[in-house]
Design an enzyme around this catalytic site. Structure first.
Site, PDB file in Angstrom:
ATOM      1  N   HIS A  96       0.959  -1.065   0.179  1.00 51.91           N
ATOM      2  CA  HIS A  96      -0.096  -0.134  -0.057  1.00 51.91           C
ATOM      3  C   HIS A  96       1.093   1.085  -0.030  1.00 51.91           C
ATOM      4  O   HIS A  96       2.062   1.216   0.521  1.00 51.91           O
ATOM      5  CB  HIS A  96      -0.894   0.087   1.305  1.00 51.91           C
ATOM      6  CG  HIS A  96      -1.765  -1.221   1.252  1.00 51.91           C
ATOM      7  ND1 HIS A  96      -2.957  -0.849   2.029  1.00 51.91           N
ATOM      8  CD2 HIS A  96      -1.988  -2.281   0.647  1.00 51.91           C
ATOM      9  CE1 HIS A  96      -3.807  -2.041   1.670  1.00 51.91           C
ATOM     10  NE2 HIS A  96      -3.164  -2.979   0.954  1.00 51.91           N
ATOM     11  N   CYS A 110      -2.522  -0.304   6.753  1.00 50.39           N
ATOM     12  CA  CYS A 110      -1.627   0.981   7.045  1.00 50.39           C
ATOM     13  C   CYS A 110      -1.630   1.752   8.393  1.00 50.39           C
ATOM     14  O   CYS A 110      -0.492   1.980   8.753  1.00 50.39           O
ATOM     15  CB  CYS A 110      -2.029   1.943   6.083  1.00 50.39           C
ATOM     16  SG  CYS A 110      -1.979   1.271   4.124  1.00 50.39           S
ATOM     17  N   CYS A 132      -6.111   2.547   5.612  1.00 49.24           N
ATOM     18  CA  CYS A 132      -6.892   1.236   6.139  1.00 49.24           C
ATOM     19  C   CYS A 132      -6.063   0.777   7.304  1.00 49.24           C
ATOM     20  O   CYS A 132      -5.214   1.031   7.746  1.00 49.24           O
ATOM     21  CB  CYS A 132      -6.873   0.438   4.917  1.00 49.24           C
ATOM     22  SG  CYS A 132      -5.018  -0.422   4.696  1.00 49.24           S
ATOM     23  N   GLU A 171       1.073   3.966   1.742  1.00 43.81           N
ATOM     24  CA  GLU A 171       1.573   4.301   3.349  1.00 43.81           C
ATOM     25  C   GLU A 171       2.599   3.379   3.549  1.00 43.81           C
ATOM     26  O   GLU A 171       3.687   3.692   4.203  1.00 43.81           O
ATOM     27  CB  GLU A 171       0.628   4.310   4.048  1.00 43.81           C
ATOM     28  CG  GLU A 171      -0.581   5.218   3.972  1.00 43.81           C
ATOM     29  CD  GLU A 171      -1.915   4.709   2.895  1.00 43.81           C
ATOM     30  OE1 GLU A 171      -3.010   5.155   3.056  1.00 43.81           O
ATOM     31  OE2 GLU A 171      -1.709   3.822   2.131  1.00 43.81           O
TER      32      GLU A 171
END
Length: 169
Positions: free
Chosen positions: A65, A98, A95, A67
């Site tokens: 992801h 993250c 999310c 992040e």
């Protein structure tokens, strides 16, 4: 206590700058065939430590992801697994994966542009994850998680406690 102002304010000039960069990274990533997420990690002194774009499909890595990619880059730049004092600016509300990375990296602040409802409207729905965390693990339908103790199950932890050269985290 008064609300933060200037660089410390969630809507301050620094936040605008870094959020704009995160949104730009996300938009560029879509144009390159990636997911619509971008993130930057910034040190307390305003130095850019790392950037990330969603690389899940590109790298075939469900943990890539934006992040997490930005946190990995920032840790390499900082030469440390702790990013205490730093901030994460991200194009969308992080999310649960993250957020876990944020906690492990010890980031001080997260500022995001779009929220989880905006992501859901685009087909990125994290509701099942939030629901899962709110449920007792014994009641999870999927995935099934079970403990299976072995002789020596705690041997790695015994070795860790006995190691004089361990790095606490």
């Amino acid at each position: 206590m008064s609300a933060p102002t200037g660089a410390d304010a969630p809507g301050g000039a620094d936040a605008e700058r870094w959020l704009a960069r995160a949104v730009q990274l996300a938009t560029e990533n879509v144009a390159a065939g990636g997911g619509p997420f971008g993130a930057v990690v910034v040190a307390a002194d305003g130095t850019l430590l790392g950037e990330g774009q969603n690389r899940v499909t590109r790298d075939l890595d469900p943990t890539a992801h934006a992040e997490v990619v930005a946190i990995r880059a920032a840790c390499r730049t900082a030469g440390d697994f702790s990013l205490a004092g730093a901030s994460l600016y991200t194009s969308c509300e992080p999310c649960p994966l993250c957020l876990s990375a944020v906690l492990w990296a010890r980031l001080d602040r997260v500022v995001y542009a779009a929220d989880r409802h905006d992501a859901e409207a685009a087909g990125f729905d994290d509701r099942e994850f939030y629901a899962l965390w709110a449920t007792e693990r014994d009641d999870w339908a999927h995935p099934r998680i079970t403990e299976h103790r072995l002789d020596g199950s705690v041997a790695p932890f015994d070795a860790w406690r006995a190691s004089a050269g361990r790095t606490a985290y």
